[in-house]
Design a protein around this motif. Structure first.
Motif, PDB file in Angstrom:
ATOM      1  N   ALA A   1       0.833  -1.204   0.000  1.00 26.90           N
ATOM      2  CA  ALA A   1       0.000   0.000   0.000  1.00 26.90           C
ATOM      3  C   ALA A   1       0.868   1.254   0.000  1.00 26.90           C
ATOM      4  O   ALA A   1       0.617   2.208  -0.751  1.00 26.90           O
ATOM      5  CB  ALA A   1      -0.929  -0.006   1.216  1.00 26.90           C
ATOM      6  N   ILE A   2       1.897   1.259   0.831  1.00 20.44           N
ATOM      7  CA  ILE A   2       2.798   2.409   0.903  1.00 20.44           C
ATOM      8  C   ILE A   2       3.569   2.566  -0.400  1.00 20.44           C
ATOM      9  O   ILE A   2       3.664   3.664  -0.969  1.00 20.44           O
ATOM     10  CB  ILE A   2       3.763   2.259   2.096  1.00 20.44           C
ATOM     11  CG1 ILE A   2       2.987   2.267   3.415  1.00 20.44           C
ATOM     12  CG2 ILE A   2       4.812   3.374   2.087  1.00 20.44           C
ATOM     13  CD1 ILE A   2       3.823   1.873   4.623  1.00 20.44           C
ATOM     14  N   SER A   3       4.107   1.473  -0.907  1.00 20.60           N
ATOM     15  CA  SER A   3       4.978   1.518  -2.092  1.00 20.60           C
ATOM     16  C   SER A   3       4.228   1.986  -3.330  1.00 20.60           C
ATOM     17  O   SER A   3       4.697   2.870  -4.057  1.00 20.60           O
ATOM     18  CB  SER A   3       5.604   0.144  -2.339  1.00 20.60           C
ATOM     19  OG  SER A   3       6.393  -0.257  -1.245  1.00 20.60           O
ATOM     20  N   VAL A   4       3.051   1.399  -3.612  1.00 19.74           N
ATOM     21  CA  VAL A   4       2.344   1.786  -4.837  1.00 19.74           C
ATOM     22  C   VAL A   4       1.822   3.215  -4.730  1.00 19.74           C
ATOM     23  O   VAL A   4       1.743   3.924  -5.740  1.00 19.74           O
ATOM     24  CB  VAL A   4       1.210   0.795  -5.183  1.00 19.74           C
ATOM     25  CG1 VAL A   4       1.766  -0.584  -5.458  1.00 19.74           C
ATOM     26  CG2 VAL A   4       0.139   0.751  -4.112  1.00 19.74           C
ATOM     27  N   SER A   5       1.469   3.657  -3.516  1.00 17.24           N
ATOM     28  CA  SER A   5       1.047   5.045  -3.346  1.00 17.24           C
ATOM     29  C   SER A   5       2.189   5.996  -3.668  1.00 17.24           C
ATOM     30  O   SER A   5       1.989   7.035  -4.334  1.00 17.24           O
ATOM     31  CB  SER A   5       0.547   5.276  -1.919  1.00 17.24           C
ATOM     32  OG  SER A   5      -0.593   4.490  -1.644  1.00 17.24           O
TER      33      SER A   5
ATOM     34  N   ASN B   1      16.200   3.851   0.396  1.00 15.02           N
ATOM     35  CA  ASN B   1      16.767   2.982  -0.642  1.00 15.02           C
ATOM     36  C   ASN B   1      15.985   3.081  -1.952  1.00 15.02           C
ATOM     37  O   ASN B   1      16.456   3.681  -2.912  1.00 15.02           O
ATOM     38  CB  ASN B   1      16.819   1.532  -0.145  1.00 15.02           C
ATOM     39  CG  ASN B   1      17.881   1.328   0.922  1.00 15.02           C
ATOM     40  OD1 ASN B   1      19.035   1.100   0.626  1.00 15.02           O
ATOM     41  ND2 ASN B   1      17.484   1.430   2.187  1.00 15.02           N
ATOM     42  N   LEU B   2      14.778   2.522  -1.999  1.00 14.20           N
ATOM     43  CA  LEU B   2      14.035   2.487  -3.257  1.00 14.20           C
ATOM     44  C   LEU B   2      13.733   3.885  -3.786  1.00 14.20           C
ATOM     45  O   LEU B   2      13.997   4.186  -4.954  1.00 14.20           O
ATOM     46  CB  LEU B   2      12.729   1.702  -3.076  1.00 14.20           C
ATOM     47  CG  LEU B   2      11.818   1.613  -4.297  1.00 14.20           C
ATOM     48  CD1 LEU B   2      12.548   0.960  -5.460  1.00 14.20           C
ATOM     49  CD2 LEU B   2      10.548   0.853  -3.978  1.00 14.20           C
ATOM     50  N   LEU B   3      13.179   4.759  -2.937  1.00 14.47           N
ATOM     51  CA  LEU B   3      12.859   6.107  -3.410  1.00 14.47           C
ATOM     52  C   LEU B   3      14.116   6.853  -3.827  1.00 14.47           C
ATOM     53  O   LEU B   3      14.125   7.561  -4.845  1.00 14.47           O
ATOM     54  CB  LEU B   3      12.103   6.885  -2.336  1.00 14.47           C
ATOM     55  CG  LEU B   3      10.679   6.429  -2.024  1.00 14.47           C
ATOM     56  CD1 LEU B   3      10.028   7.373  -1.011  1.00 14.47           C
ATOM     57  CD2 LEU B   3       9.827   6.338  -3.277  1.00 14.47           C
ATOM     58  N   ALA B   4      15.177   6.678  -3.056  1.00 14.99           N
ATOM     59  CA  ALA B   4      16.440   7.341  -3.408  1.00 14.99           C
ATOM     60  C   ALA B   4      16.959   6.857  -4.755  1.00 14.99           C
ATOM     61  O   ALA B   4      17.440   7.651  -5.583  1.00 14.99           O
ATOM     62  CB  ALA B   4      17.468   7.089  -2.318  1.00 14.99           C
ATOM     63  N   ASN B   5      16.845   5.551  -4.999  1.00 13.50           N
ATOM     64  CA  ASN B   5      17.298   4.992  -6.275  1.00 13.50           C
ATOM     65  C   ASN B   5      16.462   5.484  -7.451  1.00 13.50           C
ATOM     66  O   ASN B   5      16.937   5.504  -8.595  1.00 13.50           O
ATOM     67  CB  ASN B   5      17.256   3.462  -6.225  1.00 13.50           C
ATOM     68  CG  ASN B   5      18.298   2.880  -5.289  1.00 13.50           C
ATOM     69  OD1 ASN B   5      19.281   3.542  -4.960  1.00 13.50           O
ATOM     70  ND2 ASN B   5      18.079   1.658  -4.837  1.00 13.50           N
TER      71      ASN B   5
END
Length: 380
Positions: A79-83, A110-114
């Motif tokens: 839910a957090i990631s797809v939002s 990590n993911l958002l930074a990448n």
């Protein structure tokens, strides 16, 4: 939108009675007959989150949250990631509350930074400092209703006001409070997220997530969810729908027992400190009292020096040492070794998450039995 009392809506909102069945059946079918869909997302297919089980859940959750629409996902992190993926792009900047759940912290750093999304962590209790952290590229402010595991209540009203002033998307993880205690849409938040694995399901047998917000936002997020494929399967939908029906009953009991346990631990000679917003000495007690209908079943505490928290956890009879929270059984965990293990040790120390900290998710057992269990273990 919610029209009746919470318990009434929990039982009846979104229910579909197929062939006279009182209980919503499980539609264990991945694919459906084609009915001239106008676009891909209207094709009836399990991964596209549009089976009867999904539709019923979406309506029930939207009613509980007071939102225009809602979605369920395969987990809280889904839910957090797809939002995030739907609402942010490379070059955007996000303000995120300090001391978040470890999985969210890992996503941000990590993911958002990448992906080229910049994150600045802010003190949720110091809104006067937020303006200095804001940038021309800031697009979102992200808070938790009750933080994990520090049990802090950020200045949520200031968060909504700050977002409106600067045209930001206001997003909140409401997992710890649940809509039984707090409905962020009513306060003005744009998007509400849950790990439904916890309180919404309440029985430690389903991993699921929830997204609630305006139709415009949900319609923006749905295609991303469909592409990513983080779909809740029909049987899990059925279990979550069943679990939701007793949310009000469970939460009221957990609020009451957690208050009693927190008060007991705060006066115990072998406890260093207790974090629970229902306690008058909690720094955010007044704010929590104004915002919430109850203080939740979550608390954390730290035993005094000389007591091994690992041995303490293993010596408890009713409280079981295991990850997750929000179930009918009392669960304890040491965040430094579970939910926040991915957070660097120096960062945990800065936040105040010690290796000895114990997080407690209070279940529905009799309060006196839980209190006696903790008393015996602390004195052993």
């Amino acid at each position: 939108m919610k029209k009746f009392g919470l318990d009434t809506e929990l039982v009846h909102a979104g229910e579909i009675h197929i062939n006279g069945a009182v209980t919503m059946p499980i539609f264990q079918s991945v694919t459906y007959l084609f009915e001239d869909a106008e676009d891909y997302d209207q094709v009836r297919y399990s991964r596209l989150n549009n089976t009867e089980n999904h539709i019923a859940l979406h309506e029930k959750i939207a009613t509980l949250e007071g939102s225009e629409a809602a979605l369920v996902t395969a987990s809280g992190m889904a839910a957090i990631s797809v939002s995030m993926l739907a609402c942010l792009k490379s070059g955007d900047h996000v303000l995120m509350q300090d001391g978040l759940y470890g999985g969210t912290y890992h996503l941000a750093t990590n993911l958002l930074a990448n992906l080229g999304v910049e994150v600045t962590f802010i003190n949720g209790d110091a809104p006067d400092s937020w303006e200095a952290a804001r940038k021309p590229t800031t697009r979102m402010i992200y808070l938790e209703s009750i933080s994990n595991p520090l049990i802090e209540v950020a200045d949520l009203e200031a968060g909504v006001a700050f977002a409106r002033t600067h045209d930001l998307l206001s997003v909140i993880d409401n997992t710890f409070a649940s809509p039984a205690n707090f409905r962020p849409i009513e306060l003005g938040f744009d998007l509400v997220l849950h790990s439904a694995t916890k309180y919404l399901n309440g029985h430690s047998d389903v991993a699921a997530g929830v997204i609630a917000g305006s139709e415009e936002l949900i319609n923006r997020i749905l295609p991303v969810l469909n592409i990513v494929g983080a779909t809740l399967d029909p049987h899990a939908c059925f279990l979550l729908q069943r679990g939701l029906k007793t949310l009000g009953l469970r939460i009221r009991k957990q609020n009451e027992t957690a208050m009693q346990l927190a008060a007991f631990l705060s006066n115990h000679p072998k406890v260093k400190h207790v974090r629970y917003p229902g306690l008058p000495n909690h720094p955010n007690h007044s704010r929590a009292t104004d915002l919430f209908d109850g203080f939740s079943g979550m608390l954390s505490f730290e035993p005094k020096s000389g007591i091994d928290s690992g041995k303490l956890c293993k010596s408890l009879r009713f409280a079981k040492e295991a990850p997750s929270l929000g179930g009918i059984e009392t669960l304890i965990t040491r965040p430094a070794f579970t939910s926040h293990a991915a957070v660097p040790g120096a960062e945990r120390a800065r936040l105040g998450i010690s290796d000895e900290m114990i997080r407690v998710s209070v279940g529905i057992e009799d309060a006196v039995d839980l209190i006696n269990d903790f008393d015996r273990a602390l004195n052993a």
